[in-house]
Design a protein around this motif. Structure first.
Motif, PDB file in Angstrom:
ATOM      1  N   PRO A 223     -27.729  32.496 150.910  1.00  0.00           N
ATOM      2  CA  PRO A 223     -27.997  31.130 151.384  1.00  0.00           C
ATOM      3  C   PRO A 223     -27.220  30.044 150.654  1.00  0.00           C
ATOM      4  N   LEU A 224     -27.119  30.123 149.327  1.00  0.00           N
ATOM      5  CA  LEU A 224     -26.432  29.067 148.598  1.00  0.00           C
ATOM      6  C   LEU A 224     -24.951  28.991 148.968  1.00  0.00           C
ATOM      7  N   THR A 225     -24.292  30.139 149.015  1.00  0.00           N
ATOM      8  CA  THR A 225     -22.878  30.162 149.401  1.00  0.00           C
ATOM      9  C   THR A 225     -22.714  29.714 150.851  1.00  0.00           C
ATOM     10  N   ASN A 226     -23.587  30.173 151.726  1.00  0.00           N
ATOM     11  CA  ASN A 226     -23.499  29.791 153.136  1.00  0.00           C
ATOM     12  C   ASN A 226     -23.706  28.298 153.326  1.00  0.00           C
ATOM     13  N   TRP A 227     -24.682  27.717 152.624  1.00  0.00           N
ATOM     14  CA  TRP A 227     -24.866  26.274 152.679  1.00  0.00           C
ATOM     15  C   TRP A 227     -23.644  25.557 152.094  1.00  0.00           C
ATOM     16  N   GLY A 228     -23.066  26.123 151.063  1.00  0.00           N
ATOM     17  CA  GLY A 228     -21.869  25.524 150.485  1.00  0.00           C
ATOM     18  C   GLY A 228     -20.718  25.457 151.475  1.00  0.00           C
ATOM     19  N   HIS A 229     -20.573  26.497 152.297  1.00  0.00           N
ATOM     20  CA  HIS A 229     -19.526  26.486 153.321  1.00  0.00           C
ATOM     21  C   HIS A 229     -19.783  25.399 154.362  1.00  0.00           C
ATOM     22  N   VAL A 230     -21.037  25.232 154.758  1.00  0.00           N
ATOM     23  CA  VAL A 230     -21.375  24.177 155.722  1.00  0.00           C
ATOM     24  C   VAL A 230     -21.092  22.800 155.118  1.00  0.00           C
ATOM     25  N   PHE A 231     -21.490  22.598 153.868  1.00  0.00           N
ATOM     26  CA  PHE A 231     -21.203  21.330 153.192  1.00  0.00           C
ATOM     27  C   PHE A 231     -19.696  21.094 153.113  1.00  0.00           C
ATOM     28  N   SER A 232     -18.951  22.140 152.815  1.00  0.00           N
ATOM     29  CA  SER A 232     -17.497  22.020 152.671  1.00  0.00           C
ATOM     30  C   SER A 232     -16.852  21.584 153.978  1.00  0.00           C
ATOM     31  N   LEU A 233     -17.248  22.204 155.070  1.00  0.00           N
ATOM     32  CA  LEU A 233     -16.702  21.807 156.362  1.00  0.00           C
ATOM     33  C   LEU A 233     -17.046  20.353 156.671  1.00  0.00           C
ATOM     34  N   ALA A 234     -18.273  19.962 156.382  1.00  0.00           N
ATOM     35  CA  ALA A 234     -18.685  18.574 156.630  1.00  0.00           C
ATOM     36  C   ALA A 234     -17.861  17.601 155.793  1.00  0.00           C
ATOM     37  N   ILE A 235     -17.545  17.971 154.563  1.00  0.00           N
ATOM     38  CA  ILE A 235     -16.712  17.121 153.710  1.00  0.00           C
ATOM     39  C   ILE A 235     -15.321  16.962 154.335  1.00  0.00           C
ATOM     40  N   GLY A 236     -14.775  18.067 154.826  1.00  0.00           N
ATOM     41  CA  GLY A 236     -13.464  17.998 155.468  1.00  0.00           C
ATOM     42  C   GLY A 236     -13.470  17.108 156.696  1.00  0.00           C
ATOM     43  N   LEU A 237     -14.523  17.200 157.504  1.00  0.00           N
ATOM     44  CA  LEU A 237     -14.629  16.342 158.690  1.00  0.00           C
ATOM     45  C   LEU A 237     -14.742  14.871 158.281  1.00  0.00           C
ATOM     46  N   ALA A 238     -15.468  14.611 157.204  1.00  0.00           N
ATOM     47  CA  ALA A 238     -15.630  13.234 156.735  1.00  0.00           C
ATOM     48  C   ALA A 238     -14.317  12.657 156.205  1.00  0.00           C
ATOM     49  N   LEU A 239     -13.367  13.516 155.867  1.00  0.00           N
ATOM     50  CA  LEU A 239     -12.085  13.053 155.331  1.00  0.00           C
ATOM     51  C   LEU A 239     -11.062  12.713 156.405  1.00  0.00           C
ATOM     52  N   TRP A 240     -11.421  12.798 157.677  1.00  0.00           N
ATOM     53  CA  TRP A 240     -10.463  12.505 158.747  1.00  0.00           C
ATOM     54  C   TRP A 240      -9.780  11.150 158.589  1.00  0.00           C
ATOM     55  N   PRO A 241     -10.517  10.055 158.374  1.00  0.00           N
ATOM     56  CA  PRO A 241      -9.819   8.760 158.226  1.00  0.00           C
ATOM     57  C   PRO A 241      -8.810   8.763 157.087  1.00  0.00           C
ATOM     58  N   VAL A 242      -9.153   9.439 156.000  1.00  0.00           N
ATOM     59  CA  VAL A 242      -8.266   9.465 154.833  1.00  0.00           C
ATOM     60  C   VAL A 242      -7.010  10.269 155.121  1.00  0.00           C
ATOM     61  N   VAL A 243      -7.165  11.492 155.641  1.00  0.00           N
ATOM     62  CA  VAL A 243      -5.991  12.342 155.864  1.00  0.00           C
ATOM     63  C   VAL A 243      -5.103  11.776 156.979  1.00  0.00           C
ATOM     64  N   ARG A 244      -5.699  11.101 157.961  1.00  0.00           N
ATOM     65  CA  ARG A 244      -4.883  10.479 159.003  1.00  0.00           C
ATOM     66  C   ARG A 244      -4.062   9.338 158.441  1.00  0.00           C
ATOM     67  N   ARG A 245      -4.628   8.576 157.534  1.00  0.00           N
ATOM     68  CA  ARG A 245      -3.874   7.502 156.885  1.00  0.00           C
ATOM     69  C   ARG A 245      -2.773   8.083 156.013  1.00  0.00           C
ATOM     70  N   TRP A 246      -3.068   9.169 155.312  1.00  0.00           N
ATOM     71  CA  TRP A 246      -2.055   9.814 154.483  1.00  0.00           C
ATOM     72  C   TRP A 246      -0.906  10.343 155.334  1.00  0.00           C
ATOM     73  N   ARG A 247      -1.213  10.929 156.468  1.00  0.00           N
ATOM     74  CA  ARG A 247      -0.149  11.444 157.329  1.00  0.00           C
ATOM     75  C   ARG A 247       0.729  10.310 157.816  1.00  0.00           C
ATOM     76  N   GLY A 248       0.119   9.160 158.117  1.00  0.00           N
ATOM     77  CA  GLY A 248       0.902   8.020 158.571  1.00  0.00           C
ATOM     78  C   GLY A 248       1.857   7.516 157.508  1.00  0.00           C
ATOM     79  N   THR A 249       1.417   7.474 156.256  1.00  0.00           N
ATOM     80  CA  THR A 249       2.302   7.013 155.190  1.00  0.00           C
ATOM     81  C   THR A 249       3.389   8.026 154.888  1.00  0.00           C
ATOM     82  N   LEU A 250       3.092   9.325 155.072  1.00  0.00           N
ATOM     83  CA  LEU A 250       4.089  10.361 154.789  1.00  0.00           C
ATOM     84  C   LEU A 250       5.197  10.362 155.831  1.00  0.00           C
ATOM     85  N   SER A 251       4.882   9.998 157.086  1.00  0.00           N
ATOM     86  CA  SER A 251       5.868  10.047 158.167  1.00  0.00           C
ATOM     87  C   SER A 251       6.772   8.817 158.211  1.00  0.00           C
ATOM     88  N   ARG A 252       6.487   7.803 157.403  1.00  0.00           N
ATOM     89  CA  ARG A 252       7.313   6.587 157.420  1.00  0.00           C
ATOM     90  C   ARG A 252       8.641   6.810 156.725  1.00  0.00           C
TER      91      ARG A 252
END
Length: 252
Positions: A223-252
């Motif tokens: 359970p602890l590892t499985n919950w950790g994977h769910v939390f990890s995916l949620a963290i990645g989804l929450a980072l969408w605004p950040v990674v999209r901004r980073w991609r924009g600065t990298l492509s300039r």
């Protein structure tokens, strides 16, 4: 210049029917007169696209270097004495006892091992997902995404264990629960990468990977590892605004 004779005209007509010989170079790239021969886009892009799926020292140095380290530690696990390997894993474990004493050390060293070996699904995901993410946002930022998920998901699963032991809901042995591996960081990178791909890839990726994590959680094997994977995916989804901004600065 003398006018062409009937014989010359006849010979010229015969020669017109003889196919011109093409040089070895022209046979692959164009006609003898330099006119390019069209090449199928699928054939032209097939090899480069396949190569871009995997890390390279120059194109994705962070993923490539990290993969080399993981390969070396996996070889060590396969060849070293079990007692020695257990001692290394125990020393790198992000259990509550180690997080209290040496938090920075174990949070970093615990990500140098692949739980289950190099042939596990998370090892394959590591190569494909981190390569794709690094090509879009760069190596340093990919490292930030990976470590953010690895650290936050570890704390989200281990801190409740420590509190449960403190109030008497879990035994003291829970403070030494073995916890190491790359899966939390990889799951976060999967979530972050989903925000950078086209919608027809994004949503099947999120649904399939998220469904697999939920299925593991329902099975309740770890359970602890499985919950950790769910939390990890949620963290990645929450980072969408950040990674999209980073991609924009990298492509300039």
């Amino acid at each position: 210049m003398e006018p062409a004779t009937p014989t010359d005209a006849k010979a010229s007509g015969l020669l017109d029917g003889v196919p011109r010989q093409r040089s070895r170079c022209a046979a692959s790239t164009g006609d003898m007169d330099g006119t390019p021969v069209p090449i199928s886009p699928a054939k032209a892009l097939r090899v480069p696209r396949v190569r871009r799926l995997l890390p390279t020292p120059t194109g994705t140095p962070f993923t490539f270097g990290f993969a080399v380290v993981l390969a070396l530690t996996s070889l060590l696990v396969a060849d070293a004495a079990p007692s020695f390997v257990h001692a290394l894993h125990q020393g790198s474990s992000t259990d509550v006892a180690h997080l209290v004493r040496t938090p920075m050390l174990v949070l970093l060293t615990s990500a140098l091992w692949i739980a289950g070996g190099i042939v596990t699904p998370y090892a394959v995901l590591f190569l494909l997902v981190l390569t794709a993410l690094e090509r879009r946002i760069g190596g340093a930022r990919t490292a930030v995404v990976f470590l953010t998920g690895h650290i936050l998901a570890t704390l989200a699963t281990e801190v409740p264990v420590g509190l449960a032991v403190l109030v008497g809901h879990l035994p003291d042995s829970s403070l030494h629960r073995m916890d190491y591996g790359i899966s939390f960081g990889v799951a976060t990178c999967v979530g972050a990468l989903a925000g950078l791909v086209s919608p027809w890839v994004r949503w099947p990726l999120v649904v399939l990977f998220g469904g697999m994590l939920i299925e593991d959680l329902i099975a309740f094997t770890d359970p602890l590892t499985n919950w950790g994977h769910v939390f990890s995916l949620a963290i990645g989804l929450a980072l969408w605004p950040v990674v999209r901004r980073w991609r924009g600065t990298l492509s300039r």
